[in-house]
Design an enzyme around this catalytic site. Sequence first.
Site, PDB file in Angstrom:
ATOM      1  N   ASP A 126       0.717  -1.246  -0.085  1.00  0.00           N
ATOM      2  CA  ASP A 126      -0.097   0.162  -0.121  1.00  0.00           C
ATOM      3  C   ASP A 126       0.918   1.442   0.013  1.00  0.00           C
ATOM      4  O   ASP A 126       1.948   1.225   0.606  1.00  0.00           O
ATOM      5  CB  ASP A 126      -0.742   0.035   1.427  1.00  0.00           C
ATOM      6  CG  ASP A 126      -2.126  -0.888   1.157  1.00  0.00           C
ATOM      7  OD1 ASP A 126      -2.216  -1.923   0.143  1.00  0.00           O
ATOM      8  OD2 ASP A 126      -2.898  -0.545   2.061  1.00  0.00           O
TER       9      ASP A 126
ATOM     10  N   HIS B  73       3.530  -2.514   3.253  1.00  0.00           N
ATOM     11  CA  HIS B  73       3.543  -1.121   2.557  1.00  0.00           C
ATOM     12  C   HIS B  73       4.865  -0.925   1.608  1.00  0.00           C
ATOM     13  O   HIS B  73       5.842  -1.615   1.730  1.00  0.00           O
ATOM     14  CB  HIS B  73       3.512  -0.131   3.701  1.00  0.00           C
ATOM     15  CG  HIS B  73       2.206   0.035   4.369  1.00  0.00           C
ATOM     16  ND1 HIS B  73       1.837  -0.780   5.171  1.00  0.00           N
ATOM     17  CD2 HIS B  73       1.184   0.627   4.197  1.00  0.00           C
ATOM     18  CE1 HIS B  73       0.665  -0.549   5.599  1.00  0.00           C
ATOM     19  NE2 HIS B  73       0.176   0.475   5.037  1.00  0.00           N
TER      20      HIS B  73
HETATM   21 NI    NI Z   1      -2.426   3.228   3.301  1.00  0.00          NI
END
Ligand code: NI
Length: 360
Positions: free
Chosen positions: A171, A316
């Site tokens: 992400d 992430h």
């Molecule tokens: Ni996010």
Amino acid sequence: MRRYVIFCLLCTGLFFSFATASAASEEKPLQAVIYVDEQPVKTEYIVKNGHLYVPALFLKHAGAFVNWNRQYNAVIFQHNEKMISFPVGKKVFYEFLRKENRWDPHPLAEVTMKMNGTPYVPLVTVAKALEMDVTYDRASRNTYVTSNVEVAENQLLYGDRRLKVGALTFDDGPDDYYTPQILDILKEKNVPATFFMMGKNVAKYPQQVKRIVQEGHGIGNHTYDHPDLRKAWTTDVTNQIQSTQYELMRVVGRQPDLFRPPYGALTKADVKLLNELGFRNILWSVDTLDWKGKTGEEILEIVHEQVFPGGIILQHNFGATGGELHGTIEALPMIIDELRKEGYTFVTVQTMLDLQKWNR
Ligand code: NI
């Protein structure tokens, strides 16, 4: 007439329920839980002259589109076929009559007001005007709102649990520091993943987005700059999503129909909007908390504990040049090797959705 009586009882009930706190609360909002379609929603509130006020955006939890009209200094609500406008500082609200194409004024006992820049509206009046039901339970002292609207949930936390597949997802990116390292590892291990990207980073790092797509990974929309959508006007939510679609279209000529909400947080109104825009909401079943600066070993441990067939793993790939995602890079080859040893196959989220469809 009967409606009127119920309405007054309701006001009295709400008044008593909040009366103890109201003396001190006239200027400073307090916190309470209000149930919307049986789900508890924590909200700020104010009691003024016996009327319960909530931030206008609270109504998004009941599925209403809520917007701010700067020209008229008014909150506009849309729900089912109803559209109403509550101008700040006025003892009136307007209902839009579609057939006559005009706004019909209704006198209001309570004035819509702004507190610290946030518009507060009288909950009972707004809910009734939008054809929702509001009840107050004296025994539990709880307020219940029934939205009277069906919104398909449309979210995926994991895929088919009968299939030993897993989806790696990254992400907030891309960036030009972690993303190339992640892509190198995925390439070496021949593993597809899915990247939920922010529009502003797509604009900033187009080469990385191109590489992601060229190397066969899935892509998804993760808003333009990562706001908490629960706290955003409906038009802003739309802009966040559409501007990201625009950037992706511009850079790779593709627009995903997968969406991941920042913080995994959506109101009923946001889900309704995303459904109308044709998105699937992709959440996760394994939260590695890698952004907290965990080590590779710690991340691997979390994956081990939480993973099951059909799992969607959240990591992430955006954090500039800081050290906080080093654990993600460290963990990635270990996660791939470990899960492969356990018999997992890695797929993109899109493939996971397709497998689910075929196996129904
Ligand atoms: Ni996010």
